[in-house]
Design a protein around this motif. Structure first.
Motif, mmCIF file in Angstrom:
data_model
loop_
_atom_site.group_PDB
_atom_site.id
_atom_site.type_symbol
_atom_site.label_atom_id
_atom_site.label_comp_id
_atom_site.label_asym_id
_atom_site.label_seq_id
_atom_site.Cartn_x
_atom_site.Cartn_y
_atom_site.Cartn_z
ATOM 1 N N VAL D 193 70.551 12.063 27.416
ATOM 2 C CA VAL D 193 70.522 13.422 26.890
ATOM 3 C C VAL D 193 69.061 13.837 26.721
ATOM 4 O O VAL D 193 68.221 13.037 26.315
ATOM 5 N N CYS D 194 68.796 15.064 27.057
ATOM 6 C CA CYS D 194 67.428 15.560 26.933
ATOM 7 C C CYS D 194 67.103 15.765 25.458
ATOM 8 O O CYS D 194 67.829 16.447 24.742
ATOM 9 N N SER D 195 66.018 15.159 25.027
ATOM 10 C CA SER D 195 65.715 15.234 23.593
ATOM 11 C C SER D 195 64.597 16.231 23.279
ATOM 12 O O SER D 195 64.004 16.185 22.213
ATOM 13 N N GLU D 196 64.285 17.095 24.207
ATOM 14 C CA GLU D 196 63.317 18.150 23.901
ATOM 15 C C GLU D 196 63.918 19.137 22.901
ATOM 16 O O GLU D 196 65.112 19.126 22.642
ATOM 17 N N ASN D 197 63.068 19.986 22.376
ATOM 18 C CA ASN D 197 63.588 21.080 21.557
ATOM 19 C C ASN D 197 62.864 22.350 21.964
ATOM 20 O O ASN D 197 62.014 22.867 21.258
ATOM 21 N N LYS D 198 63.194 22.794 23.163
ATOM 22 C CA LYS D 198 62.541 23.984 23.706
ATOM 23 C C LYS D 198 63.608 24.983 24.101
ATOM 24 O O LYS D 198 64.508 24.658 24.872
ATOM 25 N N ILE D 199 63.466 26.173 23.596
ATOM 26 C CA ILE D 199 64.482 27.186 23.882
ATOM 27 C C ILE D 199 63.818 28.410 24.486
ATOM 28 O O ILE D 199 62.984 29.053 23.858
ATOM 29 N N TYR D 200 64.185 28.700 25.719
ATOM 30 C CA TYR D 200 63.704 29.906 26.390
ATOM 31 C C TYR D 200 64.935 30.675 26.892
ATOM 32 O O TYR D 200 65.840 30.931 26.118
ATOM 33 N N SER D 201 64.971 30.964 28.169
ATOM 34 C CA SER D 201 66.084 31.767 28.691
ATOM 35 C C SER D 201 67.355 30.936 28.823
ATOM 36 O O SER D 201 67.335 29.707 28.773
ATOM 37 N N ALA D 202 68.481 31.635 29.025
ATOM 38 C CA ALA D 202 69.765 30.967 29.205
ATOM 39 C C ALA D 202 69.750 30.072 30.439
ATOM 40 O O ALA D 202 70.284 28.961 30.422
ATOM 41 N N ALA D 203 69.129 30.557 31.508
ATOM 42 C CA ALA D 203 69.084 29.753 32.740
ATOM 43 C C ALA D 203 68.261 28.489 32.520
ATOM 44 O O ALA D 203 68.649 27.393 32.943
ATOM 45 N N ASP D 204 67.138 28.648 31.842
ATOM 46 C CA ASP D 204 66.312 27.480 31.538
ATOM 47 C C ASP D 204 67.063 26.502 30.647
ATOM 48 O O ASP D 204 67.000 25.290 30.839
ATOM 49 N N PHE D 205 67.798 27.033 29.677
ATOM 50 C CA PHE D 205 68.529 26.166 28.752
ATOM 51 C C PHE D 205 69.529 25.296 29.517
ATOM 52 O O PHE D 205 69.614 24.087 29.298
ATOM 53 N N ARG D 206 70.256 25.936 30.416
ATOM 54 C CA ARG D 206 71.280 25.155 31.123
ATOM 55 C C ARG D 206 70.649 24.120 32.058
ATOM 56 O O ARG D 206 71.180 23.009 32.200
ATOM 57 N N ALA E 120 62.287 39.050 19.310
ATOM 58 C CA ALA E 120 61.848 39.785 20.505
ATOM 59 C C ALA E 120 61.841 38.879 21.735
ATOM 60 O O ALA E 120 62.154 39.323 22.843
ATOM 61 N N PHE E 121 61.467 37.638 21.567
ATOM 62 C CA PHE E 121 61.459 36.720 22.714
ATOM 63 C C PHE E 121 62.889 36.583 23.262
ATOM 64 O O PHE E 121 63.114 36.658 24.478
ATOM 65 N N ALA E 122 63.845 36.374 22.349
ATOM 66 C CA ALA E 122 65.237 36.231 22.793
ATOM 67 C C ALA E 122 65.715 37.504 23.494
ATOM 68 O O ALA E 122 66.335 37.453 24.555
ATOM 69 N N GLU E 123 65.421 38.643 22.893
ATOM 70 C CA GLU E 123 65.818 39.920 23.499
ATOM 71 C C GLU E 123 65.208 40.058 24.903
ATOM 72 O O GLU E 123 65.860 40.528 25.828
ATOM 73 N N THR E 124 63.973 39.627 25.022
ATOM 74 C CA THR E 124 63.274 39.784 26.305
ATOM 75 C C THR E 124 63.816 38.853 27.373
ATOM 76 O O THR E 124 63.998 39.256 28.524
ATOM 77 N N TYR E 125 64.075 37.601 27.017
ATOM 78 C CA TYR E 125 64.657 36.700 28.018
ATOM 79 C C TYR E 125 65.936 37.314 28.592
ATOM 80 O O TYR E 125 66.179 37.274 29.794
ATOM 81 N N LEU E 138 61.883 31.649 34.641
ATOM 82 C CA LEU E 138 60.703 30.822 34.363
ATOM 83 C C LEU E 138 59.928 31.295 33.141
ATOM 84 O O LEU E 138 58.994 30.612 32.693
ATOM 85 N N VAL E 139 60.267 32.439 32.634
ATOM 86 C CA VAL E 139 59.470 33.028 31.561
ATOM 87 C C VAL E 139 59.590 32.213 30.271
ATOM 88 O O VAL E 139 60.691 31.827 29.874
ATOM 89 N N LYS E 140 58.452 31.971 29.673
ATOM 90 C CA LYS E 140 58.417 31.207 28.413
ATOM 91 C C LYS E 140 57.457 31.894 27.461
ATOM 92 O O LYS E 140 56.321 32.209 27.833
ATOM 93 N N CYS E 141 57.888 32.089 26.243
ATOM 94 C CA CYS E 141 57.037 32.671 25.204
ATOM 95 C C CYS E 141 56.766 31.604 24.160
ATOM 96 O O CYS E 141 57.650 30.826 23.815
#
Lengths: 248, 248, 248, 248, 248, 248
Positions: D193-206, E120-125, E138-141
């Motif tokens: 399991v990936c143990s990072e804690n980084k949250i960006y876009s939905a596509a990145d999350f998946r 705002a980051f979530a809204e923007t993604y 690929l966008v990351k804030c």
């Protein structure tokens, strides 16, 4: 060709040879105790229909209510907020662009609409690009005020000089008198009128211009002047329209 | 009494004896290859003016563009999104309530407007309360569709039976023919027509109803029918208006 | 199958054989001194779960707060403005359509939601088309009120006649009593009740209907009636759901 | 005291001695193939009800859908956009403040809600001041996450160590198992399991967290752990609530 | 490299080797009678420029006005509402992502911005995904507060202990003194200061913290401290930036 | 007097003798391969500071990003949508009016901001009236473009004739060179330049003006010209400001 008296199949046929449409926009606002509340809408609508007849252009329905917040302390005025008007224009143009229109020629009867319309055009270009419509980058909007046509301006100066003023002007009142002679008002106006041209809040406007006039004497208006204004506006706006349609 | 042909001082005088105004609302949308794109606006406007004449009510400018997103795959249709139309109605009523109006009688020509208008009324009541306008709690909106008047409905049934249908109906087409006989279209319509009454997306609508009709045969329309529909609508809507104004 | 008690892999599997979901929507609003503030949400939720059990449909989480601005002068009421509720619905359906759902069956417990929901459907169809989702044109929303089921309506008439009224009705109170017998309230209600059905502002509502009832006598409600209402609603709504899912 | 099982007269009585209300807020989002989509809403709702029982506080309806845009590439997730959620909270609190409430205690089950809720509180304070509500300057919002209670955190560490992770954690899964033992899922999860804690876009999350877990091992969850978590959360949140209500 | 002192062709060249940009964001808000209204913007801007110099990163224009509604009862404060700030951020990032940027490193000077920026980051993604921009996923804030750098925090503790406080802190005042020694204010502050850390409405804030300080003693600030804070912040933020740019 | 280098107590003192504030607004947009992306913001900021020094006026923080959607196909441009910029201005002025300011003098560096700013003023007057702020009806906004000062215009004509053009003009480039000589770019520009002045979508703009210039030759710019432009602008704008403050 009036959109409202056409069918969708006729519009489909029209789009094969032209992607341009005229959209008249006025306002519903006080024009002193002598001018009609519908003055700006009437002038825009009749100018647009005249241009439509002269050029074969399709003419959309008149936007009767524009941006007139500064007139709202006079009863009978109806206004959209600028942000509402921007949404309205954006919705109109999105529908029409989706259908294949790309050239939008607004014939405008109200100075107070100008800034908001220009802002709306910018908002709309951006929105159409966001939607990735195939013809988005071809869309062009043009704003044409009947009352800033140079021939109209010159005639108003010749006929009324300083008494043309800035709001509830004899030229626009004359225009409506030509189309609605039955609605000519017999009113006694005060000889004094504030000749500033400062527009802030609605409350300030009413304090500054107690009967709604801005430096004008609409009592000088005559229906036969209106005919002249109408004809000059149609001629000049028709040329402007044709140039817009032909241009890149 | 038409707002557009009145002055602010006349409106001020009107408000001393009535706080009611009629607001006609239509749509700019396909009505099959036979019906006019302005059908709903024309019917609403003429009904409203008839009621205005019959009752002395003030009649505001026609809202030509309503909620017709489902018709947007047919060229010539223009629609506001529901949220835009709600803002428009809110802006109108805020101006008018500030001026002293409290009773808003919408004469409507388009079924697709009904839900959004009702939502707009609720939004507006809340907004006026937020603004703490002194007359906010007195404001009342009423929606009156000319086409759901019982006398209109009965005549349509008598004249056209099942062929009245749900969109581009012979009754509404006849109404416009009475006012614009010069715009009567000679078109051959397919004998087959989808008689469902299901409205989803614009793309689905066009697939389901390829020429825009919903179960109707507008070829049955005649201008003289239109006169009857108009007169019935004005009579019934006038009574409804008077009852609304009199009621608490 | 309750969405809240499922996993995403189970939803993924469900989507292989069905693209439909039931969304219960109620309101959080006064229902007189006898009816529960959660009445509409309870009725919608339980009806939806019953239909889910009967048909195998997936049931989403209950929307507890709807459009109840007119009830807001009674403490405990919570309402969204119509424009907020439209955004909420649009967000829900955008997520679900992206995931593959295309048929949205709203089981509704509150008359005041109807107009706004219909406006929201139209807004959403347009939005999904703007997003160019591949399944956008397949999306269909259907609104099903448990309280307008013909069998429910008939039973209410048989049991309560005129005392059913229009708000805080014995039928809806009975429905909640069946599910929450511990929350049955013993209250003395005035024998007089305003039997109008006019809804304007919150202030007007409270003036017109001082204890919150609209022509109803909720004291007639009994838990065993509630069971009957529940069963009728589930049966009729299940058929309606299956027809919706099967239909084009 | 549950708002949904109360009447407006009971709320009126409650307001005489307390102006505080608890609002549970969760999320409807994937929690791996093992955790329930309703996990966050269930935990928030049950914690809130527990605190309500322990303190006599009024508990409003659960907000089931929060800000979970980053989970939207997993089917079954429903999310509001942050700006929508802000409008929702603003509408809720405006209604409740108008009725007399001034202390809003949000019991939250989802980390993704925190930023948006705090933004919503700021937006709401400003809005209430704009409305000039007499009690506007007394309004206070407090955010209380059950999962950041120190006792809860400690127990999770003791029971699961590093395998607690950041999403679809054994602690929250255990909580739901205690309340819904019938919905315990038997699933085989990958050991990796990936143990990072980084949250960006939905596509990145998946891409980053293919089965939805963030460093967690929900297979460690047991219903009896859930009971412990629940009881600790209720105790700690009850104290926090009482301190909030007592404080200035 | 400062965006404002660059040309579009230089930005085009920069984008070939980096898709990252630093965006400084501050606030325009009271900082007690001793601290500058521009404190947060100055600290963010100077930190960002320092990081830009150290790392070669492109630095965008400073956002001078953030979310400071709670300070609005002190004259000179300017704030955006959270929903406005979210739109602003969304517009910025949409432009920049369209141009090819994908990594947005916000250097922030104001605690009150944190929640809204994260929302705002979530809204923007979500918005970028809706627009189907090819680089959207690929966008990351990343949000980096200069004042929560551990080295900064430690120095503040060493220098000021408890008198650092939470607003109008000696550390931030010292930072601005280093850059604007000409604007050092000689003011006598009350010895008493409220040391709570509770933020609700603007009215409550002013009541609770009458001169604007939250538990701080800005009289301890010295320009030479400011130099130290600046250098520590630049060093730590530069590392953080480089790690962000290198990371996935 | 710079707001950012002042304290709230200094602003409080300032408000006792003046209720006016200068707000500089620029843009962040391409200015050809020679002009700086920050050109408009730099010119506005420096003009504003000059006027502040000359008149004692308070100068707020520079709005660096304005309405530049049409430049967005050139990397480095950042723009707000018009509706966002309107919200921003409304938020600024609401805060400042609440604090006691009533005269807002915008010194503008970008033609593309004009329409949106004027729309924003109208929106704001309406909003302040809605809020019932006691000084709402006194609020006045004035837009002053440094580049349309008649003395500036005349000098540009004298120095550059037709090569002044409409965007990336030598006058504005010279202005920035005077303040940032270190950022003077040595670039070879094509001799040919499109001299139209037509602004539609971003895609159209880039097609029409491939390097971003509109009929201008910025290679003519010299820092010593910039000094002249700056001094003329400050002188003329200072007079305009003083007249605005003195006027009703």
């Amino acid at each position: 060709m009036l959109l409202h008296l056409s069918t969708w199949t006729e519009v489909e046929a029209y789009l094969k040879h032209s992607q341009a449409i005229i959209l008249p926009i006025g306002s519903t606002e006080q024009h002193s105790p002598m001018g009609l509340i519908g003055t700006d809408a009437i002038c825009a609508q009749e100018s647009a229909r005249g241009v439509g007849d002269a050029t074969g252009a399709l003419v959309g329905p008149t936007i009767h209510v524009g941006m007139a917040l500064h007139h709202c302390d006079f009863p009978g005025t109806i206004s959209l907020r600028p942000t509402t008007l921007i949404q309205v224009i954006k919705d109109y143009l999105t529908c029409l662009t989706t259908a294949g229109f790309t050239k939008f020629f607004f014939i405008n009867g109200h100075g107070g609409n100008i800034a908001t319309l220009k802002a709306a055009f910018a908002e709309t270009y951006g929105h159409l690009a966001d939607l990735r419509l195939p013809n988005a980058s071809l869309v062009k909007c043009r704003l044409a005020n009947w009352f800033t046509c140079s021939s109209v301006y010159q005639l108003a100066k010749d006929l009324y000089g300083d008494q043309e003023g800035d709001h509830a002007t004899p030229s626009e009142v004359a225009f409506t008198q030509y189309f609605y002679p039955e609605a000519i008002k017999e009113v006694h106006l005060s000889a004094e009128v504030c000749s500033e041209n400062k527009i802030y809040s609605a409350a300030d406007f009413r304090r500054r211009y107690p009967d709604g006039r801005m430096g004008s004497n609409p009592a000088l208006a005559k229906p036969e002047h209106g005919k002249q204004f109408y004809e000059l506006a149609v001629k000049e706006l028709s040329n402007y329209y044709l140039e817009f349609v032909a241009g890149e």
